[in-house]
Design a protein around this motif. Sequence first.
Motif, PDB file in Angstrom:
ATOM      1  N   ALA A   1      -4.808   0.480  -7.344  1.00 31.69           N
ATOM      2  CA  ALA A   1      -4.844   0.915  -5.996  1.00 31.69           C
ATOM      3  C   ALA A   1      -6.262   0.914  -5.428  1.00 31.69           C
ATOM      4  O   ALA A   1      -6.478   0.380  -4.180  1.00 31.69           O
ATOM      5  CB  ALA A   1      -4.194   2.445  -5.714  1.00 31.69           C
ATOM      6  N   GLU A   2      -6.946   1.002  -6.230  1.00 34.05           N
ATOM      7  CA  GLU A   2      -8.847   1.184  -5.587  1.00 34.05           C
ATOM      8  C   GLU A   2      -9.179  -0.297  -5.218  1.00 34.05           C
ATOM      9  O   GLU A   2      -9.834  -0.446  -4.441  1.00 34.05           O
ATOM     10  CB  GLU A   2      -9.406   2.031  -6.647  1.00 34.05           C
ATOM     11  CG  GLU A   2      -9.317   3.468  -6.594  1.00 34.05           C
ATOM     12  CD  GLU A   2     -10.158   4.378  -7.721  1.00 34.05           C
ATOM     13  OE1 GLU A   2     -10.753   3.410  -8.637  1.00 34.05           O
ATOM     14  OE2 GLU A   2      -9.905   5.373  -7.973  1.00 34.05           O
TER      15      GLU A   2
ATOM     16  N   THR B   1       0.830  -1.105   0.100  1.00 28.99           N
ATOM     17  CA  THR B   1      -0.080   0.205  -0.249  1.00 28.99           C
ATOM     18  C   THR B   1       0.762   1.272  -0.053  1.00 28.99           C
ATOM     19  O   THR B   1       0.409   2.574   0.409  1.00 28.99           O
ATOM     20  CB  THR B   1      -0.854  -0.077   1.352  1.00 28.99           C
ATOM     21  OG1 THR B   1      -0.178   0.078   2.440  1.00 28.99           O
ATOM     22  CG2 THR B   1      -1.935  -1.193   1.279  1.00 28.99           C
TER      23      THR B   1
ATOM     24  N   VAL C   1      -7.452  -1.434  -2.025  1.00 26.37           N
ATOM     25  CA  VAL C   1      -7.785  -0.918  -0.939  1.00 26.37           C
ATOM     26  C   VAL C   1      -9.439  -1.407  -0.595  1.00 26.37           C
ATOM     27  O   VAL C   1      -9.932  -1.640   0.619  1.00 26.37           O
ATOM     28  CB  VAL C   1      -7.879   0.642  -1.065  1.00 26.37           C
ATOM     29  CG1 VAL C   1      -8.613   1.085   0.286  1.00 26.37           C
ATOM     30  CG2 VAL C   1      -6.434   1.024  -0.899  1.00 26.37           C
TER      31      VAL C   1
ATOM     32  N   ASN D   1      -1.866   5.164   4.341  1.00 26.47           N
ATOM     33  CA  ASN D   1      -1.754   4.820   2.806  1.00 26.47           C
ATOM     34  C   ASN D   1      -3.129   4.674   2.306  1.00 26.47           C
ATOM     35  O   ASN D   1      -3.357   5.216   1.147  1.00 26.47           O
ATOM     36  CB  ASN D   1      -0.773   3.763   2.596  1.00 26.47           C
ATOM     37  CG  ASN D   1       0.672   3.638   2.918  1.00 26.47           C
ATOM     38  OD1 ASN D   1       1.158   5.012   2.982  1.00 26.47           O
ATOM     39  ND2 ASN D   1       1.395   2.913   3.062  1.00 26.47           N
TER      40      ASN D   1
ATOM     41  N   GLU E   1      -5.166   7.886   1.398  1.00 30.76           N
ATOM     42  CA  GLU E   1      -4.851   8.371   0.152  1.00 30.76           C
ATOM     43  C   GLU E   1      -5.634   7.948  -0.889  1.00 30.76           C
ATOM     44  O   GLU E   1      -5.879   8.771  -1.912  1.00 30.76           O
ATOM     45  CB  GLU E   1      -3.363   8.163  -0.215  1.00 30.76           C
ATOM     46  CG  GLU E   1      -2.318   8.674   0.748  1.00 30.76           C
ATOM     47  CD  GLU E   1      -2.396  10.394   0.820  1.00 30.76           C
ATOM     48  OE1 GLU E   1      -2.559  10.857  -0.170  1.00 30.76           O
ATOM     49  OE2 GLU E   1      -2.136  10.991   1.694  1.00 30.76           O
ATOM     50  N   VAL E   2      -6.228   6.745  -0.802  1.00 30.60           N
ATOM     51  CA  VAL E   2      -7.082   6.199  -1.975  1.00 30.60           C
ATOM     52  C   VAL E   2      -8.678   6.157  -1.686  1.00 30.60           C
ATOM     53  O   VAL E   2      -9.336   6.899  -2.512  1.00 30.60           O
ATOM     54  CB  VAL E   2      -6.610   4.720  -2.386  1.00 30.60           C
ATOM     55  CG1 VAL E   2      -7.589   4.049  -3.365  1.00 30.60           C
ATOM     56  CG2 VAL E   2      -5.174   4.661  -2.635  1.00 30.60           C
ATOM     57  N   ARG E   3      -9.063   6.010  -0.492  1.00 34.12           N
ATOM     58  CA  ARG E   3     -10.460   6.048   0.010  1.00 34.12           C
ATOM     59  C   ARG E   3     -10.591   6.652   1.398  1.00 34.12           C
ATOM     60  O   ARG E   3     -11.070   6.059   2.367  1.00 34.12           O
ATOM     61  CB  ARG E   3     -10.841   4.925   0.156  1.00 34.12           C
ATOM     62  CG  ARG E   3     -11.004   3.772  -1.239  1.00 34.12           C
ATOM     63  CD  ARG E   3     -12.121   4.262  -2.280  1.00 34.12           C
ATOM     64  NE  ARG E   3     -12.310   3.528  -3.076  1.00 34.12           N
ATOM     65  CZ  ARG E   3     -12.560   3.654  -4.345  1.00 34.12           C
ATOM     66  NH1 ARG E   3     -12.509   5.103  -4.677  1.00 34.12           N
ATOM     67  NH2 ARG E   3     -12.767   2.866  -5.451  1.00 34.12           N
TER      68      ARG E   3
ATOM     69  N   LEU F   1       0.663   3.120  -5.187  1.00 30.96           N
ATOM     70  CA  LEU F   1      -0.694   3.668  -5.236  1.00 30.96           C
ATOM     71  C   LEU F   1      -0.952   4.710  -6.155  1.00 30.96           C
ATOM     72  O   LEU F   1      -1.894   4.835  -7.043  1.00 30.96           O
ATOM     73  CB  LEU F   1      -1.307   3.878  -3.825  1.00 30.96           C
ATOM     74  CG  LEU F   1      -1.473   2.328  -2.923  1.00 30.96           C
ATOM     75  CD1 LEU F   1      -2.285   2.684  -1.667  1.00 30.96           C
ATOM     76  CD2 LEU F   1      -1.697   1.233  -3.617  1.00 30.96           C
ATOM     77  N   SER F   2      -0.138   5.828  -5.869  1.00 25.59           N
ATOM     78  CA  SER F   2      -0.410   7.004  -6.580  1.00 25.59           C
ATOM     79  C   SER F   2      -0.340   6.958  -8.368  1.00 25.59           C
ATOM     80  O   SER F   2      -0.900   7.625  -9.100  1.00 25.59           O
ATOM     81  CB  SER F   2       0.213   8.200  -6.259  1.00 25.59           C
ATOM     82  OG  SER F   2       1.520   7.910  -6.214  1.00 25.59           O
TER      83      SER F   2
ATOM     84  N   GLN G   1      -3.492   4.018 -10.222  1.00 27.65           N
ATOM     85  CA  GLN G   1      -4.893   4.417  -9.405  1.00 27.65           C
ATOM     86  C   GLN G   1      -5.963   3.101  -9.418  1.00 27.65           C
ATOM     87  O   GLN G   1      -6.593   2.796  -8.370  1.00 27.65           O
ATOM     88  CB  GLN G   1      -5.496   5.674 -10.217  1.00 27.65           C
ATOM     89  CG  GLN G   1      -6.681   6.151  -9.240  1.00 27.65           C
ATOM     90  CD  GLN G   1      -6.304   6.663  -7.875  1.00 27.65           C
ATOM     91  OE1 GLN G   1      -5.154   7.224  -7.776  1.00 27.65           O
ATOM     92  NE2 GLN G   1      -7.218   6.461  -7.099  1.00 27.65           N
TER      93      GLN G   1
END
Length: 525
Positions: free
Chosen positions: A163-164, A151, A167, A206, A209-211, A156-157, A160
């Motif tokens: 990463a989503e 993560t 997560v 971490n 940053e996504v959710r 993740l950035s 995307q």
Amino acid sequence: MDLDELLSFQPLGKHSLEERDESRPSKTSKAEGNGLSDQEKLLLLQNIDDDDEEPLEVLEAGGVKRMLLSLEKKVLRNQEMRIKFPDLPEKFMESELELNDELQKLHIIATVPEYYPVLVETRVLVTLLGLLGHDNTDISLTVVDLLQELTDVDTLSENQEEAEGLVDALLVEQVIALLVTNLERLDERSKEEGEGVYNSLSILENMCEVRNNEVMLAAGEQGLLVWLLKRVRIRSYDPNKLYASEILAIMLQGHETNQRLLGEKDGIDVLLQALAYYKRRDPGGLDEIELMENLFDCLCAALMFSPNRERFLKGEGLQLMILMLKEKKMSGNSALKVLNYSLSTPKGADNCNKFVEVYGLRSLFPCFMKTPKKSKKVGTSKSEHEEHVCSIVAALFQNVTTGAGRERLIGKFLERDHEKVERLVELHFSYSRRLKEVSVGGEDEEDVYLARLDAGLYTLQMVDYVLAELCLCEKGSIRERVVTLLGVHGESLEAIQQVLREYAVSLGDADTTKTLNQLADKLLP
């Protein structure tokens, strides 16, 4: 050493190449220069270098699946051995070491996020999360370390979609609840387990940053907020306490559900107890200063939920903040901010009346009369200090409307030949000048408004609101002094009236807007 010497060099010692293999002297003699040109010698050296380099392993989908399958087998093998020999660690230890080694191999997947969906689809992620509860904390810490790397915010950035997916899958499997359960059994006196706590919190950060909203909501529901409160309650400073305070501040900022939960779990008292440590002493370094500021931010965010203001009042939070102002320690600037949050708006009426009752004015007005120099260690600026103080004074005038408290509040502006009135007018002109310097040419209306806020529009509105209240009180000498001081600079009460009307327009609350317009009308009938 020239090229011939380099090619013919043999290390000294009884185990030289000649002793180990005397049957190949012709090769050695040829390398010493018999029949090889310099170009051939260079080519030979290049071939030697190429032989020393190992080919890089290229990870493919098939390889990933084989790794995951191998992990599943190691997990099952370890489970079987533990069930078969529960009281004989020497019997299942080998399978545990193999499992740990297999987990370490999975770190390579963090370098190829495009294979994250394989983790999710094969349900190996569920297996990994199950290992967070393994009886051997070394195994659970290895999983935490792996999840932290999977993560990683940079990874993740840049990926995307993957990463989503990762997560979302972690949230579905309630990773936060599993992490909290593991956190509760870790002993931070052990270096490895202390690092495991840090990495666990890093996973949460971490994922945010996504959710952000989903993670913060789950963190409250699945027990992380309660664990964080326990962690910041520990008096001594350490890096994990600092990290816990950061995560707690993130959880409370703009998340009313978590603000409510904190109040229900006696979180206001916990924060007040943690901050009481700094009422008569300054933090020991920059990191501890950051910890203290995080705790103040947590308290301010919690006070955004109105019922927590009552808990703050009952917990004698006002008295603690007043004491911090008296002691003139580093905590004083942040104490002003907390007072601002606890007293502002009509919902702070009980706190305002109590503040006057416990002689808070004695500690407040020295801050009002003189803005302290900005500390090199604490980032509260002159403008922020003046904004907090003026907002508090305005809240007191808004909420303390009758009785002895009102008399004491107005009486402060009569002391020493109206010196506090002069200070108000001084602030009025100071912020008026700042606003006149704001460029408005060809800019978007919203951008202009934001620029004016940055220049101190809100502070000017608070100052002029207080001036209007004072001009309309029964003490006629105050109005006379205000008019005189404004006239010296070529202004009149119309300037204050104009600020009040602009302030009324900007508010979304109909009752407050009506009150401000009525105040402006009375100022100049």
